[in-house]
Design a protein around this motif. Structure first.
Motif, PDB file in Angstrom:
ATOM      1  N   ASP A 148      37.585  46.166  41.954  1.00 24.56           N
ATOM      2  CA  ASP A 148      37.051  44.909  41.414  1.00 24.56           C
ATOM      3  C   ASP A 148      37.534  44.667  39.986  1.00 24.56           C
ATOM      4  O   ASP A 148      37.761  43.525  39.589  1.00 24.56           O
ATOM      5  CB  ASP A 148      35.525  44.860  41.500  1.00 24.56           C
ATOM      6  N   ILE A 149      37.737  45.730  39.223  1.00 22.47           N
ATOM      7  CA  ILE A 149      38.280  45.585  37.870  1.00 22.47           C
ATOM      8  C   ILE A 149      39.740  45.153  37.950  1.00 22.47           C
ATOM      9  O   ILE A 149      40.199  44.341  37.142  1.00 22.47           O
ATOM     10  CB  ILE A 149      38.131  46.897  37.067  1.00 22.47           C
ATOM     11  N   GLU A 150      40.483  45.661  38.927  1.00 22.47           N
ATOM     12  CA  GLU A 150      41.874  45.234  39.125  1.00 22.47           C
ATOM     13  C   GLU A 150      41.936  43.743  39.451  1.00 22.47           C
ATOM     14  O   GLU A 150      42.794  43.027  38.944  1.00 22.47           O
ATOM     15  CB  GLU A 150      42.543  46.041  40.240  1.00 22.47           C
ATOM     16  N   ARG A 151      41.026  43.281  40.311  1.00 24.74           N
ATOM     17  CA  ARG A 151      40.988  41.843  40.646  1.00 24.74           C
ATOM     18  C   ARG A 151      40.669  41.021  39.415  1.00 24.74           C
ATOM     19  O   ARG A 151      41.260  39.960  39.188  1.00 24.74           O
ATOM     20  CB  ARG A 151      39.970  41.573  41.757  1.00 24.74           C
ATOM     21  N   LEU A 152      39.729  41.493  38.602  1.00 29.87           N
ATOM     22  CA  LEU A 152      39.371  40.804  37.369  1.00 29.87           C
ATOM     23  C   LEU A 152      40.569  40.749  36.426  1.00 29.87           C
ATOM     24  O   LEU A 152      40.877  39.691  35.864  1.00 29.87           O
ATOM     25  CB  LEU A 152      38.187  41.506  36.697  1.00 29.87           C
TER      26      LEU A 152
END
Length: 119
Positions: free
Chosen positions: A41-45
């Motif tokens: 989810d941090i990568e998507r952000l």
């Protein structure tokens, strides 16, 4: 007291940028020069932040877009260095995106980031 035969003399020179462990069960792990691992989810952000920054570069610059770009750059830097953005940084992005509602209506990347931030 240990006898001279069982005594071990150890000299450690410059250890900057080094990783070492001492002792029978010592364990050393080095992460020098690498970034902290990030969750999906941090990568998507991070991807959404980068995409919005690229899109902002293609729009007419205003004080509002400059503030948003600066906040995005700070968030990108923090995620890259630490693996996570701070809560206050995310809150600042939410506020700036809410204030820039016209951008979220026009730029898909702004809408994507707003969705990931929960605005």
């Amino acid at each position: 007291m240990a006898s001279d035969e069982s005594r071990l003399d150890v000299t450690i020179g410059d250890v900057s940028g080094s990783t070492f462990a001492i002792g029978d069960h010592a364990h050393a792990e080095s992460h020098h020069g690498t970034t902290a691992p990030r969750e999906e989810d941090i990568e998507r952000l991070l991807d959404a932040i980068r995409e919005l920054r690229a899109d902002l570069g293609r729009t007419r610059a205003t004080p509002q877009t400059a503030d948003l770009d600066a906040a995005l750059a700070d968030a990108e830097d923090e995620i890259t260095r630490t693996g996570n953005p701070g809560r206050s940084r995310l809150q600042r992005l939410r506020e700036l995106l809410t204030d820039a509602e016209s951008l979220t209506a026009v730029l898909a990347s702004a809408a994507t980031l707003a969705g990931l931030l929960g605005t």
